[in-house]
Scaffold this motif. Structure first.
Motif, PDB file in Angstrom:
ATOM      1  N   GLY A 136       0.695  -1.081  -0.103  1.00 33.56           N
ATOM      2  CA  GLY A 136       0.010  -0.119  -0.309  1.00 33.56           C
ATOM      3  C   GLY A 136       0.999   1.273  -0.026  1.00 33.56           C
ATOM      4  O   GLY A 136       0.372   2.360  -0.059  1.00 33.56           O
ATOM      5  N   GLU A 137       1.989   1.210   0.078  1.00 32.05           N
ATOM      6  CA  GLU A 137       2.885   2.119   0.043  1.00 32.05           C
ATOM      7  C   GLU A 137       3.460   2.317  -1.725  1.00 32.05           C
ATOM      8  O   GLU A 137       4.072   1.918  -2.071  1.00 32.05           O
ATOM      9  CB  GLU A 137       4.190   2.224   0.623  1.00 32.05           C
ATOM     10  CG  GLU A 137       4.165   1.612   2.014  1.00 32.05           C
ATOM     11  CD  GLU A 137       5.445   0.956   2.810  1.00 32.05           C
ATOM     12  OE1 GLU A 137       6.191   1.759   3.393  1.00 32.05           O
ATOM     13  OE2 GLU A 137       5.465  -0.172   2.437  1.00 32.05           O
ATOM     14  N   LEU A 138       2.569   3.352  -2.196  1.00 30.04           N
ATOM     15  CA  LEU A 138       2.404   3.193  -3.759  1.00 30.04           C
ATOM     16  C   LEU A 138       3.634   3.407  -4.560  1.00 30.04           C
ATOM     17  O   LEU A 138       4.164   2.724  -5.358  1.00 30.04           O
ATOM     18  CB  LEU A 138       1.293   4.422  -4.161  1.00 30.04           C
ATOM     19  CG  LEU A 138       1.025   4.523  -5.484  1.00 30.04           C
ATOM     20  CD1 LEU A 138       0.684   3.181  -5.978  1.00 30.04           C
ATOM     21  CD2 LEU A 138       0.050   5.524  -5.812  1.00 30.04           C
ATOM     22  N   ASP A 139       4.497   4.513  -4.147  1.00 29.02           N
ATOM     23  CA  ASP A 139       5.772   4.830  -4.842  1.00 29.02           C
ATOM     24  C   ASP A 139       6.627   3.673  -4.607  1.00 29.02           C
ATOM     25  O   ASP A 139       7.361   3.083  -5.620  1.00 29.02           O
ATOM     26  CB  ASP A 139       6.354   6.115  -4.339  1.00 29.02           C
ATOM     27  CG  ASP A 139       5.312   7.344  -4.794  1.00 29.02           C
ATOM     28  OD1 ASP A 139       4.668   7.270  -5.762  1.00 29.02           O
ATOM     29  OD2 ASP A 139       5.749   8.265  -4.063  1.00 29.02           O
ATOM     30  N   LEU A 140       6.824   3.326  -3.407  1.00 24.46           N
ATOM     31  CA  LEU A 140       7.790   1.965  -3.149  1.00 24.46           C
ATOM     32  C   LEU A 140       7.080   0.613  -3.744  1.00 24.46           C
ATOM     33  O   LEU A 140       7.938  -0.004  -4.254  1.00 24.46           O
ATOM     34  CB  LEU A 140       7.612   1.773  -1.598  1.00 24.46           C
ATOM     35  CG  LEU A 140       8.519   0.511  -1.025  1.00 24.46           C
ATOM     36  CD1 LEU A 140      10.137   0.597  -1.711  1.00 24.46           C
ATOM     37  CD2 LEU A 140       8.787   0.564   0.341  1.00 24.46           C
ATOM     38  N   ASP A 141       5.911   0.490  -3.889  1.00 27.13           N
ATOM     39  CA  ASP A 141       5.215  -0.605  -4.628  1.00 27.13           C
ATOM     40  C   ASP A 141       5.585  -0.716  -6.005  1.00 27.13           C
ATOM     41  O   ASP A 141       6.068  -1.606  -6.534  1.00 27.13           O
ATOM     42  CB  ASP A 141       3.866  -0.732  -4.240  1.00 27.13           C
ATOM     43  CG  ASP A 141       3.634  -1.330  -2.957  1.00 27.13           C
ATOM     44  OD1 ASP A 141       4.266  -2.074  -2.303  1.00 27.13           O
ATOM     45  OD2 ASP A 141       2.522  -1.004  -2.324  1.00 27.13           O
ATOM     46  N   ILE A 142       5.479   0.679  -6.551  1.00 30.33           N
ATOM     47  CA  ILE A 142       5.793   0.663  -7.908  1.00 30.33           C
ATOM     48  C   ILE A 142       7.420   0.493  -8.391  1.00 30.33           C
ATOM     49  O   ILE A 142       7.644  -0.342  -9.198  1.00 30.33           O
ATOM     50  CB  ILE A 142       5.604   1.972  -8.680  1.00 30.33           C
ATOM     51  CG1 ILE A 142       3.922   2.370  -8.480  1.00 30.33           C
ATOM     52  CG2 ILE A 142       5.941   2.304  -9.716  1.00 30.33           C
ATOM     53  CD1 ILE A 142       3.417   3.619  -8.644  1.00 30.33           C
ATOM     54  N   GLU A 143       8.105   0.870  -7.443  1.00 31.74           N
ATOM     55  CA  GLU A 143       9.687   0.659  -7.400  1.00 31.74           C
ATOM     56  C   GLU A 143       9.728  -0.840  -7.298  1.00 31.74           C
ATOM     57  O   GLU A 143      10.804  -1.552  -7.899  1.00 31.74           O
ATOM     58  CB  GLU A 143      10.217   1.485  -6.349  1.00 31.74           C
ATOM     59  CG  GLU A 143      10.409   2.909  -6.916  1.00 31.74           C
ATOM     60  CD  GLU A 143      10.933   3.077  -8.362  1.00 31.74           C
ATOM     61  OE1 GLU A 143      12.057   2.466  -8.768  1.00 31.74           O
ATOM     62  OE2 GLU A 143      10.143   3.801  -9.114  1.00 31.74           O
ATOM     63  N   ARG A 144       9.150  -1.509  -6.414  1.00 32.14           N
ATOM     64  CA  ARG A 144       9.349  -3.109  -6.373  1.00 32.14           C
ATOM     65  C   ARG A 144       9.100  -3.862  -7.559  1.00 32.14           C
ATOM     66  O   ARG A 144       9.830  -4.535  -8.019  1.00 32.14           O
ATOM     67  CB  ARG A 144       8.688  -3.531  -5.291  1.00 32.14           C
ATOM     68  CG  ARG A 144       8.832  -3.055  -3.649  1.00 32.14           C
ATOM     69  CD  ARG A 144       8.016  -3.317  -2.670  1.00 32.14           C
ATOM     70  NE  ARG A 144       8.102  -3.173  -1.299  1.00 32.14           N
ATOM     71  CZ  ARG A 144       7.582  -2.778  -0.242  1.00 32.14           C
ATOM     72  NH1 ARG A 144       6.234  -2.362  -0.314  1.00 32.14           N
ATOM     73  NH2 ARG A 144       7.846  -2.805   1.004  1.00 32.14           N
TER      74      ARG A 144
END
Length: 336
Positions: A154-162
Motif C-alpha cells: 500500500g506504499e504506492l511509490d515504493l510498491d511501483i519501484e518493487r
C-alpha cells in the motif's frame, strides 16, 4: 455413511524466512490436521484457517470438538455444509471426507468429482514484500518460475519501484500483484496505470474487505481479483461488477465441496476463477490442486515457504505443480 472416529492434531509449521504482506509479517503457520477413520479406511484434511477473520487454530479446534458427535455420525459432504460454517474447521473435515470416500470407492478424488484426468498446473510463486533490490534478487532465484505474484504493502511509490525492479530482473515472467487490502480507491488509478506500464497481468484485492462497493463500475485494463472479499459461495454473486476474478481458497470457503460449487457459479456469472492457498503443507495443496483443474489462475506455492514439508509431497517443476494421488485423494487409503 457409517460411524467414524475423528482425530484432531495441531502443528506449527515454520517458515524458512519471515514473509511480509500488507499489515502482517508471518514467521510460522499453525494448522489443524483432521483424520477420519471407519476402522478400515481413512481420510485426511489440513487447514490453516483465515487469519483476518479470527479463524485460528483454537477457534478451529473448538468448532471441531463442538461438532464431534455430528462428524463421527458420518455426515455426507453436503450435510457437513449445514453442520459447520465456511472456514478452516469445515475445510479439514470436508477434505477428509473426500479422501475417505475415494478410499472406499477405490477411485481417486478427481474422478469422484467428475473431472478429467488431472494435468500439471502452472502456478505462481510469491515474493513477500521487501526492498526493491531484495525482491528483484528473489525473482532471479525463482529461476524455474514462469509466473510470479508480488506482495505489495500500500506504499504506492515504493510498491511501483518493487514491481519495476522485479520486471527488470524477470522480463520473461507473468507478473501479478497482491495488495492484500492495502490501498484506498483514490490510489487505484495510479496503481493500475503503473502496473499496466510494467506488464502486470492481475491486481489482487487492492481495497479493504468491506469496501467492495468502492469498486462498483470501476473499469481497469488489468483484471482485478477478489480474495479477502470473497470467502464463500454466498459472496460470489456480489463480485459481479466489482471484481473480474474470484480467488477461491479452501480455508475460506470450507473445503473442496464448496470450492467446486463456487467455481461453477463464477463461470455461470462470467467471472474468472483462481485457486489460492494459505501457507500449508502438500496435504493442503493437493485438494486445491483438484479444484485448480477448473481454474484460470493457480497460486499453490504454500509448501515452498516451509522449512519442512510432509511426505509424500507435491512436485514443483518448470513452473508447474503436480499433486499425485499418493499425496492425497488417491485410492485405496487404508488404516495401517
Amino acid at each position: 455413511m457409517p460411524a467414524l472416529s475423528l482425530d484432531i492434531r495441531t502443528e506449527t509449521l515454520r517458515l524458512a524466512a519471515p514473509f511480509r504482506i500488507s499489515g502482517y509479517v508471518f514467521e510460522t503457520s499453525d494448522v489443524v490436521v483432521v483424520t477420519l477413520s471407519d476402522g478400515e479406511h481413512r481420510g485426511r484434511g489440513e487447514a490453516s484457517g483465515v487469519y483476518y477473520t479470527g479463524d485460528d487454530v483454537p477457534a478451529m479446534v473448538a468448532a471441531l470438538e463442538a461438532a464431534r458427535p455430528a462428524i463421527e455420525a458420518g455426515p455426507g459432504r453436503q450435510e457437513l455444509r449445514g453442520l459447520l460454517p465456511p472456514g478452516g474447521a469445515r475445510n479439514a473435515v470436508d477434505c477428509a471426507l473426500w479422501e475417505l470416500e475415494a478410499a472406499r470407492a477405490g477411485l481417486p478424488v478427481w474422478q469422484l468429482a467428475g473431472l478429467q484426468s488431472p494435468r500439471p498446473l502452472r502456478t505462481t510463486f510469491t515474493l513477500g514484500a521487501g526492498s526493491p533490490a531484495t525482491m528483484a534478487e528473489g525473482a532471479r532465484r525463482y529461476a524455474e518460475a514462469r509466473s510470479i505474484k508480488i506482495k505489495l504493502t500500500g506504499e504506492l511509490d515504493l510498491d511501483i519501484e518493487r514491481v519495476r525492479a522485479i520486471r527488470a530482473a524477470r522480463p520473461d515472467a507473468w507478473l501479478g500483484v497482491d495488495g492484500n487490502q492495502g490501498f484506498a480507491i483514490g490510489q487505484l488509478d495510479a496503481l493500475v496505470a503503473a502496473m499496466q506500464a510494467l506488464g502486470v497481468s492481475l491486481i489482487e484485492q487492492p481495497i479493504a474487505r468491506g469496501r467492495e462497493a468502492d469498486l462498483q463500475g470501476y473499469r481497469s485494463p488489468i483484471p482485478i481479483a477478489g480474495d479477502e472479499s470473497i470467502l464463500s459461495l454466498a459472496d460470489v454473486a456480489g463480485a459481479v461488477g466489482r471484481f473480474d476474478v474470484i480467488n477461491i481458497k479452501l480455508d475460506k470457503c470450507g473445503g473442496l465441496t464448496e470450492g467446486l460449487m463456487m467455481a461453477e457459479e463464477a463461470r455461470r456469472l462470467g467471472l474468472g476463477v483462481m485457486v489460492g492457498n494459505m501457507v500449508g503443507t502438500s496435504l493442503a495443496m493437493a485438494p486445491a490442486f483438484v479444484l485448480g483443474q477448473l481454474c484460470d489462475l493457480v497460486d499453490l506455492d504454500g509448501p515452498t515457504f516451509l522449512t519442512r514439508d510432509c511426505s509424500p509431497a507435491v512436485d514443483y517443476r518448470d513452473g508447474d505443480i503436480w499433486a499425485g494421488p499418493e499425496v492425497w485423494g488417491g485410492a485405496p487409503a487404508k488404516v495401517a
